[in-house]
Design a protein around this motif. Structure first.
Motif: not given
Ligand SMILES: *Cc1c(COP(=O)(O)O)cnc(C)c1O
Length: 473
Positions: A166, A265, A286, A288
């Motif tokens: 984000t 993604e 990201s 995550f």
């Molecule tokens: C996971 C995700 C984000 C954000 O990533 P974070 O690291 O969780 O802040 C943004 N856009 C999409 C489409 C995502 O799947």
């Protein structure tokens, strides 16, 4: 399979940790030279011993528990279930000689989460190295290596590692001077972080529909939504699929409209043979825990523009001047990634091709098992110039009722399947940013689900059986 659960009573704690990490079950059985059980050791035991100042190269016997529940090969199912109470869950199973030959896992608690990171490469080694180097904050060699390695992987010359995905999108918009009074076009079907970042920047999101077949933002809808105020478009490469970048760039070029790709993604997906993230002004990733590769929390902006790279670095670091310390030219942020996170990221990056391959195999398995239900439609990969990657295996059912019934069935079997994202335009906080009906996004959102996608010890056969036992209607 039992081999992956065992370590010797002469092994070190660090070895036990590796075994536990590799089997992803949180536990290992400690055996002597004859294969007889000495005790069990869990990730919790290791954590506690670390807190008690026990060094990781000490013997596993220092931290294991000697008293443990065991099952026997002659035990019937009922007995094993009773022994493996909720607290223990996984117990070793011994033969008559007392040798560990198998293990039993309490089946009601067997669960297949949607995602589990695979940290079986150099992750721990690099993390340890970063830790002992004392460079645990946001400078250090792993930051540089990860930025260089990942931007290179994404066909870009610059990479700016940040705290999360984000923050990456927000930082990209800030560097492009997108703010109050500007409109930013986003797809209706995405994770909310995409639109949140636009709102954080003070700009006005404009929500448009997606393509029914690719699930990604529809270039004709972008074209129709462009106004004098349009400053940027954020194509989201949804569920591993590349957007139609050719058509999108056709609409935006020579019109002063920036393109910020949301690649959170789709690490490694391509358009015309080039990686996503390299088409727009800035690509945002990201890392995550559930993404293709992870740093725990983390993100990166990639770009081929040296000036954008430089302004993102300044904004990431409190807006501090690069030449005059503690002098601030702009209002900045602290969006830095730590060297510890980058150490994990670099190790993940080394294995990204293998990770992609493993995910593809999972998708293939799902295709085989679920093909008896003709109504289940897999994500397509036959679009001109686009090559998707497998993030979470994503399918469409014939309707919402069927989708929800399937998810419920899986849940009862301990499998965590997820419905697609809600359309942004369905949520009261975002509704007003959508001026035109988004029919496709609503259809997809009501029919789509993501299936567990990761590799681990947990038996693929078991998952196969669970899926096969489902009857449509
Ligand atoms: C996971 C995700 C984000 C954000 O990533 P974070 O690291 O969780 O802040 C943004 N856009 C999409 C489409 C995502 O799947």
């Amino acid at each position: 399979m039992i081999d992956k659960m065992l370590c010797s009573n002469r092994d070190s704690l660090i070895h036990a940790m590796k075994v536990i990490n590799d089997n992803s079950l949180g536990i290992a059985f400690v055996v002597d030279d004859r294969g007889h059980l000495c005790g069990t050791i869990t990730d919790g035991d290791i954590r506690r011993s670390l807190l008690n100042d026990i060094d990781l190269d000490q013997s596993v016997e220092k931290a294991m528990s000697r008293q443990c529940v065991v099952g026997y090969v002659d035990d019937d199912y009922e007995t094993l279930v009773n022994k493996a109470s909720n607290k223990v869950k996984i117990i070793p199973v011994l033969n008559r000689e007392g040798k560990v030959v198998s293990f039993f896992q309490f089946s009601q608690s067997v669960s297949f989460p949607v995602a589990i990171p695979n940290l079986s490469g150099n992750e721990f080694k690099y993390l340890f190295d970063a830790f002992f180097s004392t460079w645990i904050s946001s400078s250090g060699k792993y930051i540089n290596k990860f930025e260089e390695g990942f931007s290179n992987y994404s066909d870009c010359s610059h990479g700016v590692a940040v705290a999360n995905g984000t923050a990456a999108i927000h930082l990209a918009l800030l560097a492009l001077w997108v703010g109050a009074g500007d409109e930013v076009i986003v797809p209706d079907l995405t994770f909310a972080a995409t639109i949140n970042a636009v709102l954080h920047a003070g700009a006005t999101p404009v929500i448009v529909d997606v393509e029914l077949d690719s699930w990604c933002i529809d270039p004709t809808e972008i074209e129709a939504a462009i106004t004098d105020k349009t400053k940027a478009v954020i194509p989201v490469h949804l569920y591993g699929q590349s957007c139609d970048m050719g058509a999108i760039l056709e609409s935006t070029k020579n019109r002063g409209i920036y393109v910020v790709e949301d690649c959170a993604e789709a690490h490694g997906a391509t358009y015309s043979g080039k990686k996503v993230g390299s088409f727009g002004d800035i690509g945002c990733f990201s890392f995550f825990g559930n993404k293709v590769i992870t740093t725990g929390e983390g993100g990166m902006c990639v770009t081929n523009d040296a000036e954008l790279d430089s302004s993102m670095r300044v904004l990431r670091d409190h807006g501090m001047s690069k030449t005059k310390r503690y002098w601030h030219d702009v209002v900045g942020y602290n969006y830095r990634m730590t060297n510890l996170q980058a150490a994990i990221g670099l190790a993940q990056l080394e294995r990204i091709n293998e990770i992609h391959h493993n995910r593809e195999c999972y998708e293939q398995m799902y295709k085989e098992v679920l093909k008896k239900f003709g109504e289940i439609e897999f994500q397509k990969d036959n679009f001109l110039n686009r090559k998707k990657i497998t993030w979470l295996v994503s399918v469409l059912m014939c309707g919402e009722k069927e989708r929800d019934a399937f998810i419920l069935h899986l849940k009862q079997c301990g499998v965590d399947a997820r419905p697609f994202f809600y359309p942004l335009s369905d949520m009261p906080i975002f509704k007003s940013y959508c001026k035109k009906p988004t029919r496709n996004s609503k259809i997809l959102s009501s029919r789509g689900l993501n299936l567990p996608t990761y590799e681990s010890l947990k038996s693929v056969n078991e998952l196969r059986n669970i899926l096969s036992s489902f009857q449509l209607q």
